[in-house]
Design an enzyme around this catalytic site. Structure first.
Site, PDB file in Angstrom:
ATOM      1  N   HIS A   1       9.570  -0.998 -13.885  1.00 31.01           N
ATOM      2  CA  HIS A   1       8.957  -0.558 -12.631  1.00 31.01           C
ATOM      3  C   HIS A   1       8.128  -1.675 -11.999  1.00 31.01           C
ATOM      4  O   HIS A   1       7.138  -2.114 -12.580  1.00 31.01           O
ATOM      5  CB  HIS A   1       8.070   0.649 -12.939  1.00 31.01           C
TER       6      HIS A   1
ATOM      7  N   GLU B   1      13.000  -2.674 -10.931  1.00 25.76           N
ATOM      8  CA  GLU B   1      12.763  -1.947  -9.678  1.00 25.76           C
ATOM      9  C   GLU B   1      11.780  -2.733  -8.825  1.00 25.76           C
ATOM     10  O   GLU B   1      10.882  -3.400  -9.363  1.00 25.76           O
ATOM     11  CB  GLU B   1      12.204  -0.557 -10.009  1.00 25.76           C
TER      12      GLU B   1
ATOM     13  N   ASP C   1       9.914  -2.980  -4.459  1.00 24.64           N
ATOM     14  CA  ASP C   1       9.595  -2.302  -3.206  1.00 24.64           C
ATOM     15  C   ASP C   1       9.632  -3.318  -2.077  1.00 24.64           C
ATOM     16  O   ASP C   1       9.123  -4.440  -2.225  1.00 24.64           O
ATOM     17  CB  ASP C   1       8.193  -1.690  -3.264  1.00 24.64           C
TER      18      ASP C   1
ATOM     19  N   HIS D   1       4.432  -3.014  -2.935  1.00 25.68           N
ATOM     20  CA  HIS D   1       4.489  -1.563  -2.988  1.00 25.68           C
ATOM     21  C   HIS D   1       3.710  -0.910  -1.855  1.00 25.68           C
ATOM     22  O   HIS D   1       4.219  -0.024  -1.171  1.00 25.68           O
ATOM     23  CB  HIS D   1       3.944  -1.048  -4.317  1.00 25.68           C
TER      24      HIS D   1
ATOM     25  N   GLU E   1      13.714  -0.306  -3.658  1.00 24.63           N
ATOM     26  CA  GLU E   1      13.195   0.799  -2.853  1.00 24.63           C
ATOM     27  C   GLU E   1      12.784   0.306  -1.470  1.00 24.63           C
ATOM     28  O   GLU E   1      11.962  -0.613  -1.339  1.00 24.63           O
ATOM     29  CB  GLU E   1      11.992   1.462  -3.523  1.00 24.63           C
TER      30      GLU E   1
END
Length: 290
Positions: free
Chosen positions: A40, A67, A69, A82, A150
């Site tokens: 993450h 992962e 952002d 993020h 994301e």
């Protein structure tokens, strides 16, 4: 038997159909596989989130999935952060004291490149920078890692879906080998996920959150995954998602977030999820064998 094949003519019946024809909640275990483990924001328990150092730490731990952002700067650069502001993970307040509320969209890429994105985490990471999306995927490529990307706050950045796909294409991430198993694009916005699917149908996509079972048939038209908080999950819900075929003709998957301890990881893996997103990927991998 997949719910797409037996769904009744009204959406109201979908929840019943999905539960009448469930996949085993231990589907992955029965198939002899463990859920994928996804770092993450990189290995963010051990290095500052969404930095190249966090990618490197995940690679050093042997973690294949990362992962991240994506946000957009005032001059149109995609950067890996993020939050929609710079306060928590950079020294923007010190460097630009008169620029409150320090929104990413109000700063140029050159200004953001000046910021320290590591000292907040620890002195060993002083001077770490906010990477651009290009820099981030190049580091992943160096390690032969996979990317769960994301799109953050798409309502703030009109057209970010197409821009993200363009960057990925320019960096070679939309070729056959990457699309075959190294890239997933996700968002909390169903409209954003749908846009990604319409622009590039070959890209695997995920919808973050826990939509009701009655919405899953619609979601399956554009999302290959439903990716909820682990705290919202049950074996029945995981089975209901997996009972639908996604846009690529394969059963929809579930990646659960954010699990950081062994006991919870084992419990969530027992639900039959396909992936677990974690700040402590080594802990989760050791717990579930992913």
């Amino acid at each position: 038997m997949h719910a797409r094949a037996v769904a009744a003519s009204t959406t109201a019946l979908l929840g019943t159909v999905a539960l009448l024809f469930p996949v085993s909640p231990a589907r992955a275990a029965q198939a002899g596989t463990s859920p994928s483990v996804i770092a993450h924001r990189g290995a963010s328990a051990y290095a500052p989130e969404n930095t190249l150092a966090a990618v490197d730490r995940a690679a050093a731990l042997g973690i294949g999935w990362v992962e991240n952002d994506v946000q957009r700067t005032r001059d149109g650069e995609l950067v890996v952060l993020h939050d929609d502001n710079l306060r928590r993970t950079t020294d923007a307040e010190e460097v630009f004291p008169g620029r409150a509320p320090w929104k990413v969209k109000d700063f140029t890429a050159a200004e953001i490149a000046r910021l320290d994105a590591g000292s907040w985490f620890g002195p060993a990471y002083a001077g770490a920078r906010v990477p651009t999306l290009e820099q981030f995927v190049r580091r992943l490529e160096r390690h032969r890692q996979k990317l769960l990307l994301e799109i953050k706050n798409p309502e703030l950045y009109p057209g970010i879906e197409g821009q993200t796909l363009k960057v990925l294409s320019n960096e070679g991430w939309l070729d056959r080998s990457h699309l075959a198993g190294r890239l997933i694009v996700q968002s909390f916005s169903a409209d954003s996920v749908r846009t990604v699917h319409e622009l590039k149908p070959a890209v695997k996509t995920g919808l973050l959150g826990t939509p009701p079972v009655s919405d899953l048939l619609d979601c399956s038209e554009f999302a290959d995954q439903i990716n909820p908080s682990y705290s919202s999950l049950s074996p029945a819900y995981v089975s209901s998602v997996q009972a639908f075929d996604g846009p690529h003709g394969e059963p929809m998957e579930v990646f659960a977030w954010t699990v950081d301890d062994a006991r919870t990881a084992q419990r969530v893996a027992g639900y039959g999820v396909d992936g677990i997103i974690t700040n402590r990927p080594d802990v989760v991998r050791d717990a579930v064998g992913g």
